[in-house]
Motif scaffolding. Sequence first.
Motif, PDB file in Angstrom:
ATOM      1  N   THR A 178      25.610  -1.669  13.175  1.00  0.00           N
ATOM      2  CA  THR A 178      23.651  -2.248  12.649  1.00  0.00           C
ATOM      3  C   THR A 178      23.053  -0.904  12.234  1.00  0.00           C
ATOM      4  O   THR A 178      22.686  -0.261  11.503  1.00  0.00           O
ATOM      5  CB  THR A 178      22.944  -1.758  14.065  1.00  0.00           C
ATOM      6  OG1 THR A 178      22.704  -0.349  15.378  1.00  0.00           O
ATOM      7  CG2 THR A 178      23.455  -3.054  14.964  1.00  0.00           C
ATOM      8  N   GLY A 179      24.246   0.623  12.515  1.00  0.00           N
ATOM      9  CA  GLY A 179      24.226   1.854  11.870  1.00  0.00           C
ATOM     10  C   GLY A 179      22.322   2.382  12.505  1.00  0.00           C
ATOM     11  O   GLY A 179      21.953   3.354  12.571  1.00  0.00           O
ATOM     12  N   HIS A 180      22.367   1.749  13.859  1.00  0.00           N
ATOM     13  CA  HIS A 180      21.383   2.530  14.514  1.00  0.00           C
ATOM     14  C   HIS A 180      21.544   2.797  16.134  1.00  0.00           C
ATOM     15  O   HIS A 180      23.085   2.213  16.574  1.00  0.00           O
ATOM     16  CB  HIS A 180      20.323   1.914  14.523  1.00  0.00           C
ATOM     17  CG  HIS A 180      20.082   1.534  13.710  1.00  0.00           C
ATOM     18  ND1 HIS A 180      18.453   2.440  12.436  1.00  0.00           N
ATOM     19  CD2 HIS A 180      19.401   0.676  12.717  1.00  0.00           C
ATOM     20  CE1 HIS A 180      18.638   1.615  11.328  1.00  0.00           C
ATOM     21  NE2 HIS A 180      18.522   0.632  11.964  1.00  0.00           N
ATOM     22  N   ALA A 181      21.647   4.564  16.881  1.00  0.00           N
ATOM     23  CA  ALA A 181      22.119   5.101  17.594  1.00  0.00           C
ATOM     24  C   ALA A 181      22.196   4.000  18.906  1.00  0.00           C
ATOM     25  O   ALA A 181      20.505   3.628  19.213  1.00  0.00           O
ATOM     26  CB  ALA A 181      21.842   6.445  17.941  1.00  0.00           C
ATOM     27  N   GLY A 182      22.752   3.645  19.917  1.00  0.00           N
ATOM     28  CA  GLY A 182      22.454   2.656  20.527  1.00  0.00           C
ATOM     29  C   GLY A 182      21.581   1.651  21.189  1.00  0.00           C
ATOM     30  O   GLY A 182      21.249   0.986  22.159  1.00  0.00           O
ATOM     31  N   SER A 183      21.598   0.599  20.154  1.00  0.00           N
ATOM     32  CA  SER A 183      21.387  -0.067  19.621  1.00  0.00           C
ATOM     33  C   SER A 183      21.684  -1.466  20.584  1.00  0.00           C
ATOM     34  O   SER A 183      20.674  -1.985  20.251  1.00  0.00           O
ATOM     35  CB  SER A 183      20.557  -0.105  17.642  1.00  0.00           C
ATOM     36  OG  SER A 183      22.242  -0.846  17.563  1.00  0.00           O
ATOM     37  N   VAL A 184      22.438  -1.599  20.533  1.00  0.00           N
ATOM     38  CA  VAL A 184      23.697  -2.610  21.301  1.00  0.00           C
ATOM     39  C   VAL A 184      23.625  -2.597  22.638  1.00  0.00           C
ATOM     40  O   VAL A 184      24.890  -1.421  22.586  1.00  0.00           O
ATOM     41  CB  VAL A 184      24.816  -3.515  20.241  1.00  0.00           C
ATOM     42  CG1 VAL A 184      24.758  -4.114  21.518  1.00  0.00           C
ATOM     43  CG2 VAL A 184      24.233  -3.247  18.770  1.00  0.00           C
ATOM     44  N   GLY A 185      22.445  -3.081  23.785  1.00  0.00           N
ATOM     45  CA  GLY A 185      22.281  -1.907  24.781  1.00  0.00           C
ATOM     46  C   GLY A 185      23.003  -2.842  25.795  1.00  0.00           C
ATOM     47  O   GLY A 185      23.807  -3.626  25.619  1.00  0.00           O
ATOM     48  N   GLU A 186      22.777  -2.324  26.929  1.00  0.00           N
ATOM     49  CA  GLU A 186      24.089  -3.523  28.219  1.00  0.00           C
ATOM     50  C   GLU A 186      23.589  -4.614  28.380  1.00  0.00           C
ATOM     51  O   GLU A 186      24.256  -5.331  28.579  1.00  0.00           O
ATOM     52  CB  GLU A 186      24.571  -2.113  29.638  1.00  0.00           C
ATOM     53  CG  GLU A 186      22.784  -2.472  30.181  1.00  0.00           C
ATOM     54  CD  GLU A 186      22.493  -1.255  31.338  1.00  0.00           C
ATOM     55  OE1 GLU A 186      23.163  -2.312  32.229  1.00  0.00           O
ATOM     56  OE2 GLU A 186      22.367  -0.045  31.469  1.00  0.00           O
ATOM     57  N   GLU A 187      22.121  -4.752  28.614  1.00  0.00           N
ATOM     58  CA  GLU A 187      21.557  -6.788  28.058  1.00  0.00           C
ATOM     59  C   GLU A 187      22.881  -7.342  27.573  1.00  0.00           C
ATOM     60  O   GLU A 187      22.539  -8.537  27.497  1.00  0.00           O
ATOM     61  CB  GLU A 187      20.165  -6.265  27.741  1.00  0.00           C
ATOM     62  CG  GLU A 187      19.813  -6.427  26.553  1.00  0.00           C
ATOM     63  CD  GLU A 187      20.158  -5.011  26.104  1.00  0.00           C
ATOM     64  OE1 GLU A 187      19.450  -5.031  25.100  1.00  0.00           O
ATOM     65  OE2 GLU A 187      19.895  -4.209  26.420  1.00  0.00           O
ATOM     66  N   CYS A 188      23.305  -6.673  26.093  1.00  0.00           N
ATOM     67  CA  CYS A 188      24.212  -8.006  25.364  1.00  0.00           C
ATOM     68  C   CYS A 188      25.352  -7.955  25.738  1.00  0.00           C
ATOM     69  O   CYS A 188      26.076  -8.652  25.078  1.00  0.00           O
ATOM     70  CB  CYS A 188      24.100  -6.743  24.384  1.00  0.00           C
ATOM     71  SG  CYS A 188      22.721  -6.460  23.303  1.00  0.00           S
TER      72      CYS A 188
END
Length: 284
Positions: free
Chosen positions: A209-219
Amino acid sequence: MAKILKGAPVAASLNDKIRRDVLALEAAGTKPRLAILRVGTRPDDLAYERSIMKLCSVVNIGVRCINLPEDVHDNTFYSMLEDMNTDMSIHGILMFRPLPDCIDSEKARNMIRPEKDVDGCTDASLVGVFTGRQEGYDPCTAQAVMEILKYYNIPIEGRRAAVVGRSLVVGRPVAMMLLKENATVTLCHTRTPDISAETSDADIIVACTGHAGSVGEECFSDGQTVIDVGINWDEQAGKMCGDVDYDGARPIVSAITPVPGGVGSVTTSVLLTHVTEAAKRLSQ
């Protein structure tokens, strides 16, 4: 706790093959050579340039660096690029991007001849990714993802893969490369209503995504392999981090790449693999 898929052994395996290929090329009278074209002094460009030059020295690939000022005249830039195209001692061209506004980025990247496009940035190379007609080379970071999966024997065929991010640099190419390996691929992006709903059922997740931490544990869910392409600077922690919430993901998934030390460490080796392949093709 997830297995850590480190990039170092993957890169080492690629580097061993590069060394063998360089020796064979030199025995046949060809010295593989990369040209790097950089405008300005962006810190990330300088860091990548240093890592490339270091590895070139290790595997005995020649390298020519052209560094131009930020205010370079566009005709000067295009002339330099065309010189690299016509110089038969140069087998691969790497052009750092983004370019300053004074240069037409689309024109510049498509000036690179496909047979020297070792970074996979031209339309001709990208068409090859989507059609299977390989004129140029796969984008290096996207291929690095695939090299990691294959090195660690992560099953791809018949598996479900979710790619989070749709850039032409990583997201869309890696989706096509996974599809080529017979995965069933979902491509997620900023307009996907519920990304976690798309990723939680996947066997493989590629976060770009190019954004820090944007894919969280809910994924995430049990048994998944997570490849984190992101390279970001966490101001609060004072360290590099990826696009994935690493601390949240690691207790859940089966395997995950670290940042740093994951995909990024393989990308440079992929680039130089392309240089040796280009040298083979151009010397025939």
